[in-house]
Design a protein around this motif. Structure first.
Motif, PDB file in Angstrom:
ATOM      1  N   GLU A   1       8.927 -29.337   3.969  1.00  0.00           N
ATOM      2  CA  GLU A   1       8.385 -27.969   4.032  1.00  0.00           C
ATOM      3  C   GLU A   1       8.783 -27.320   2.718  1.00  0.00           C
ATOM      4  O   GLU A   1       9.945 -27.433   2.316  1.00  0.00           O
ATOM      5  CB  GLU A   1       9.031 -27.187   5.165  1.00  0.00           C
ATOM      6  N   SER A   2       7.842 -26.669   2.079  1.00  0.00           N
ATOM      7  CA  SER A   2       8.179 -26.126   0.766  1.00  0.00           C
ATOM      8  C   SER A   2       7.376 -24.883   0.461  1.00  0.00           C
ATOM      9  O   SER A   2       6.239 -24.742   0.908  1.00  0.00           O
ATOM     10  CB  SER A   2       7.920 -27.198  -0.286  1.00  0.00           C
ATOM     11  N   ASP A   3       7.995 -23.989  -0.296  1.00  0.00           N
ATOM     12  CA  ASP A   3       7.326 -22.765  -0.756  1.00  0.00           C
ATOM     13  C   ASP A   3       7.525 -22.667  -2.255  1.00  0.00           C
ATOM     14  O   ASP A   3       8.673 -22.755  -2.717  1.00  0.00           O
ATOM     15  CB  ASP A   3       7.987 -21.532  -0.108  1.00  0.00           C
TER      16      ASP A   3
ATOM     17  N   SER B   1      12.651 -26.028  -1.063  1.00  0.00           N
ATOM     18  CA  SER B   1      12.073 -27.084  -0.221  1.00  0.00           C
ATOM     19  C   SER B   1      13.095 -27.569   0.798  1.00  0.00           C
ATOM     20  O   SER B   1      14.300 -27.525   0.543  1.00  0.00           O
ATOM     21  CB  SER B   1      11.667 -28.299  -1.059  1.00  0.00           C
TER      22      SER B   1
ATOM     23  N   SER C   1       9.571 -35.582   6.580  1.00  0.00           N
ATOM     24  CA  SER C   1       8.583 -34.530   6.349  1.00  0.00           C
ATOM     25  C   SER C   1       9.168 -33.528   5.353  1.00  0.00           C
ATOM     26  O   SER C   1      10.376 -33.531   5.099  1.00  0.00           O
ATOM     27  CB  SER C   1       8.240 -33.826   7.656  1.00  0.00           C
TER      28      SER C   1
ATOM     29  N   THR D   1      18.068 -29.076   2.050  1.00  0.00           N
ATOM     30  CA  THR D   1      17.330 -27.869   1.658  1.00  0.00           C
ATOM     31  C   THR D   1      17.805 -27.394   0.293  1.00  0.00           C
ATOM     32  O   THR D   1      19.000 -27.444   0.002  1.00  0.00           O
ATOM     33  CB  THR D   1      17.588 -26.746   2.691  1.00  0.00           C
TER      34      THR D   1
END
Ligand code: ADP
Length: 355
Positions: free
Chosen positions: A339-341, A346, A337, A288
């Protein structure tokens, strides 16, 4: 052309003879049966003359019937066999000449099912060839494009280095520019070769059992100078004694790419966290960062070869890293996989089988 017309004529003659013999045999049998039944029941006796004229009429009948049947059969073949066969061969010839957009149309009518099945198979083959061709040309275009930048940089610095009145500082700076650009090109070539070998399955995983936590820590430590210089905080939550049966060298590529991206896309003062947890059958690694993150549109493409979402940082990469990661994870039958904003960061999650 001549050869085909001779073949066509021979086929017509052949068909005519077959029809003539078949019809002749059937009609003669019927005639003989009819005449002998008539003769028996009515007590008639046939003279040689009667028989000769009946034979003539029968022969003419057979000839006319043969002509009719052979013509009908010829037309039927032309419409039901020759036409669809020609459509299919015309299409395959176009494909052979490189026109991968050619398709066999769906043919209507009785008895077309078989031809339509062949047509579908040809169409599927053309679509496959077309996508392989697109991949190949895209790949060549991308490699050429990616090579142009470092080559231009090397040329510029090379020209600058030729000037006689350079200060020591300038000379070192320009020489460093050449070294960096050539290293970037070498990295890209190494990645292309690795990816190529992985895609062609020339790399067979060498499975051994090892401590995944230790591998992650060793790999992370290689980035110590980077996180110190960029004042990036490091947070690790690594479960101890998680053993995994996998190819250690291949998985090293995965962690290296994920860590280098995390540091590359995280600004000064940010944070990078690495965690490892495990169940009986699976190990889960999460990387992360609190970096720039990415939009869902970018996220949808990051595992494609040469894709670079953030052009401002593309100087440090070539868009092959995550394609390589994905390939390795696929070979190991794992999952990856993200997940990111945008603006927040990320998290890349890799789930591997332990055995
Ligand atoms: P490269 O890093 O050489 O550009 P990669 O294949 O490693 O190529 O990554 C592809 C793209 O995915 C990057 O250009 C970037 O847009 C995006 N990306 C990868 N990792 C991260 C991350 N940790 N944070 C934000 N974007 C990322």
């Amino acid at each position: 052309m001549k050869k085909t017309s001779v073949k066509g004529a021979l086929r017509i003659i052949n068909n005519f003879i077959v029809f003539f013999l078949t019809i002749g045999f059937a009609v003669s049998c019927c005639m003989m049966l009819f005449l002998s039944t008539m003769g028996d029941s009515m007590g008639l006796t046939y003279t040689a003359e009667n028989i000769a004229s009946a034979a003539k009429i029968t022969f003419i009948n057979v000839l006319i019937l043969t002509l009719i049947f052979a013509t009908i059969d010829h037309i039927r073949r032309k419409v039901n066999v020759d036409r669809p066969a020609r459509i299919i061969t015309d299409t395959t010839e176009k494909i052979m000449q490189g026109d991968f957009s050619a398709r066999v149309p769906n043919m209507h009518g009785a008895g077309m099912e078989g031809f339509n099945r062949i047509g579908e198979a040809v169409n599927t083959m053309a679509a496959e060839l077309s996508s392989v061709e697109t991949l190949r040309t895209d790949f060549i275009a991308n490699v050429s494009h990616e090579m142009k930048t470092p080559l231009a940089v090397m040329q510029n610095y090379g020209t600058l280095l030729q000037s006689p009145d350079l200060s020591e500082e300038e000379r070192i700076e320009y020489a460093k520019g050449v070294t960096d650009a050539s290293r970037r090109m070498a990295d890209m070539m190494t990645n292309i070769l690795k990816l190529n070998r992985l895609e062609n399955q020339q790399i067979y995983p060498e499975i051994s059992e090892y401590d995944l936590g230790e591998q992650l820590c060793e790999c992370l430590l290689q980035y110590e100078s980077i996180w110190e210089n960029s004042e990036i905080e490091i947070d690790t939550e690594i479960e101890e004694g998680v053993m995994i049966k996998a190819d250690a060298e291949l998985l090293n590529h995965v962690w290296n790419n994920l860590f280098s991206n995390a540091f590359k896309f995280t600004d000064k003062g940010g944070k990078v966290s690495v965690s490892l947890s495990a169940t009986e059958h699976h190990a889960v690694v999460k990387v992360t960062d609190t970096g720039c993150g990415m939009s869902p549109e970018v996220g949808a493409h990051i595992f494609e070869k040469f894709y670079q979402g953030d052009k401002s940082r593309s100087v440090q990469g070539n868009g092959l890293g995550l394609a390589l990661v994905k390939r390795v994870v696929d070979i190991m039958k794992g999952e990856i996989s993200v997940e990111s904003d945008v603006g927040k960061g990320s998290t890349f999650t890799v789930r591997m089988r332990r055995t």
